[in-house]
Design a protein around this motif. Structure first.
Motif, PDB file in Angstrom:
ATOM      1  N   GLY A   1       8.302   5.323   5.760  1.00 50.69           N
ATOM      2  CA  GLY A   1       7.365   5.430   4.651  1.00 50.69           C
ATOM      3  C   GLY A   1       6.685   4.124   4.310  1.00 50.69           C
ATOM      4  N   LEU A   2       7.351   3.015   4.560  1.00 52.85           N
ATOM      5  CA  LEU A   2       6.762   1.702   4.295  1.00 52.85           C
ATOM      6  C   LEU A   2       5.763   1.277   5.366  1.00 52.85           C
ATOM      7  CD1 LEU A   2       9.864  -0.301   3.003  1.00 52.85           C
ATOM      8  CD2 LEU A   2       7.890   0.444   1.664  1.00 52.85           C
TER       9      LEU A   2
ATOM     10  N   TRP B   1       4.864   2.886  -3.144  1.00 50.34           N
ATOM     11  CA  TRP B   1       4.961   3.833  -4.252  1.00 50.34           C
ATOM     12  C   TRP B   1       5.014   5.277  -3.786  1.00 50.34           C
ATOM     13  CZ3 TRP B   1       6.333   1.559  -8.521  1.00 50.34           C
ATOM     14  CH2 TRP B   1       5.994   0.212  -8.722  1.00 50.34           C
ATOM     15  N   ASN B   2       5.182   5.520  -2.499  1.00 47.86           N
ATOM     16  CA  ASN B   2       5.189   6.887  -1.977  1.00 47.86           C
ATOM     17  C   ASN B   2       6.471   7.645  -2.304  1.00 47.86           C
ATOM     18  OD1 ASN B   2       2.685   6.475  -0.892  1.00 47.86           O
ATOM     19  ND2 ASN B   2       3.406   6.045   1.186  1.00 47.86           N
ATOM     20  N   GLY B   3       7.548   6.945  -2.607  1.00 47.96           N
ATOM     21  CA  GLY B   3       8.811   7.593  -2.969  1.00 47.96           C
ATOM     22  C   GLY B   3       9.162   7.308  -4.413  1.00 47.96           C
ATOM     23  N   LYS B   4      10.412   7.487  -4.765  1.00 47.07           N
ATOM     24  CA  LYS B   4      10.900   7.173  -6.105  1.00 47.07           C
ATOM     25  C   LYS B   4      11.194   5.680  -6.152  1.00 47.07           C
ATOM     26  CE  LYS B   4      12.901  11.768  -6.854  1.00 47.07           C
ATOM     27  NZ  LYS B   4      14.150  12.542  -7.101  1.00 47.07           N
ATOM     28  N   THR B   5      10.150   4.931  -6.511  1.00 46.17           N
ATOM     29  CA  THR B   5      10.212   3.475  -6.440  1.00 46.17           C
ATOM     30  C   THR B   5      10.558   2.877  -7.788  1.00 46.17           C
ATOM     31  OG1 THR B   5       8.570   3.470  -4.666  1.00 46.17           O
ATOM     32  CG2 THR B   5       8.916   1.379  -5.832  1.00 46.17           C
TER      33      THR B   5
ATOM     34  N   GLU C   1       0.814  -1.214   0.000  1.00 46.14           N
ATOM     35  CA  GLU C   1       0.000   0.000   0.000  1.00 46.14           C
ATOM     36  C   GLU C   1       0.848   1.265   0.000  1.00 46.14           C
ATOM     37  OE1 GLU C   1      -2.576  -0.142   3.317  1.00 46.14           O
ATOM     38  OE2 GLU C   1      -3.828  -1.774   2.538  1.00 46.14           O
ATOM     39  N   ARG C   2       2.105   1.163   0.482  1.00 43.15           N
ATOM     40  CA  ARG C   2       2.916   2.362   0.699  1.00 43.15           C
ATOM     41  C   ARG C   2       4.179   2.428  -0.150  1.00 43.15           C
ATOM     42  NH1 ARG C   2       0.309   0.777   5.179  1.00 43.15           N
ATOM     43  NH2 ARG C   2      -0.464   2.326   6.677  1.00 43.15           N
TER      44      ARG C   2
ATOM     45  N   ILE D   1      13.566   2.244  -3.144  1.00 39.82           N
ATOM     46  CA  ILE D   1      12.909   3.532  -2.909  1.00 39.82           C
ATOM     47  C   ILE D   1      14.005   4.546  -2.633  1.00 39.82           C
ATOM     48  CG2 ILE D   1      11.332   4.874  -1.469  1.00 39.82           C
ATOM     49  CD1 ILE D   1       9.833   2.338  -0.830  1.00 39.82           C
ATOM     50  N   ASP D   2      14.098   5.541  -3.483  1.00 38.50           N
ATOM     51  CA  ASP D   2      15.135   6.571  -3.326  1.00 38.50           C
ATOM     52  C   ASP D   2      16.522   5.920  -3.185  1.00 38.50           C
ATOM     53  OD1 ASP D   2      13.092   8.466  -3.389  1.00 38.50           O
ATOM     54  OD2 ASP D   2      12.865   8.455  -1.212  1.00 38.50           O
TER      55      ASP D   2
ATOM     56  N   GLN E   1      13.873   7.257   6.623  1.00 37.66           N
ATOM     57  CA  GLN E   1      12.690   7.779   5.942  1.00 37.66           C
ATOM     58  C   GLN E   1      11.973   6.683   5.157  1.00 37.66           C
ATOM     59  OE1 GLN E   1      13.453  11.241   3.553  1.00 37.66           O
ATOM     60  NE2 GLN E   1      11.364  11.349   2.750  1.00 37.66           N
TER      61      GLN E   1
END
Length: 212
Positions: free
Chosen positions: A190-191, A41-45, A38-39, A154-155, A186
């Protein structure tokens, strides 16, 4: 970036010592995969790779949770905990990936990290002989481990979620790992897994097989 899903290659102890150790934050439980999916994709994935791992054997020691010793891809693979980040992420340093038959001196070093002793009266040991010895030792427990791993970054931080079977018992796992210790916090938050206990494979396997 290192491919953590690539097939293992034999590595001497001297070469392993040159590898920059990664810190790792890992969780186990049920429902972990849904939380991460669910989470993620919140960063640069960037999707990395999915891989069903070949069957592995982990060697659990009653005396330590800081020596990760396993057979993967036919190699005896060892990593040793060398520290933690300020956030409590564990740092494991590779100590070598040894081809079978494993030399007596290499196996002796590995056993010292596991904090157990075995009489080593042969010049080298096959995988079957080592597993048989470990099964008879009162302070060692070989555990069959299977994994279906789904990797992404992610990032620039290496992440995964996975299905893991310990002796056939299924649990879910997720982790973030990197040489960039400062960048991990972070991503972990974020996950949505930062509040869960940081649990390495050794502790998770011990819980499943009843060693703790």
């Amino acid at each position: 970036m290192a491919d953590v899903f690539a097939k293992n290659e034999a590595t001497s102890a001297a070469d392993a010592a040159k590898i920059v150790p990664r810190a790792e934050f890992r969780v186990f439980g049920q429902g972990v995969i849904d939380i991460v999916k669910e989470r993620m994709w919140n960063g640069k994935t960037v999707l990395f790779q999915a891989r069903r791992m070949p069957a592995e054997t982990y060697f659990l020691s009653a005396n330590t949770d800081e020596a990760n010793v396993k057979v993967r891809d036919g190699l005896l693979d060892i990593k040793v905990k060398v520290g933690e980040t300020p956030e409590g992420y564990e740092i494991f340093q590779p100590r070598g990936k040894f081809q079978f038959p494993v030399k007596r001196e290499d196996l002796s070093t590995i056993l010292s990290h596991l904090k157990v002793s075995l009489p080593l009266d042969q010049d080298s040991y096959t995988i079957d002989s080592f597993v048989a010895m470990a099964r008879k030792h009162p302070e060692l427990c070989p555990v069959a481990v299977e994994k279906m791993r789904f990797g992404f970054t992610i990032d620039g931080i290496i992440c995964e979620y996975a299905q893991v079977w310990f002796n056939g018992a299924l649990v879910e796992s997720a982790c973030a790992e990197s040489e960039n210790y400062a960048g991990m916090k972070q991503v972990v938050e974020g996950l949505g897994i930062s509040a869960m206990p940081n649990t390495n494979y050794l502790k998770a396997a011990k819980r499943v097989v009843g060693m703790i």
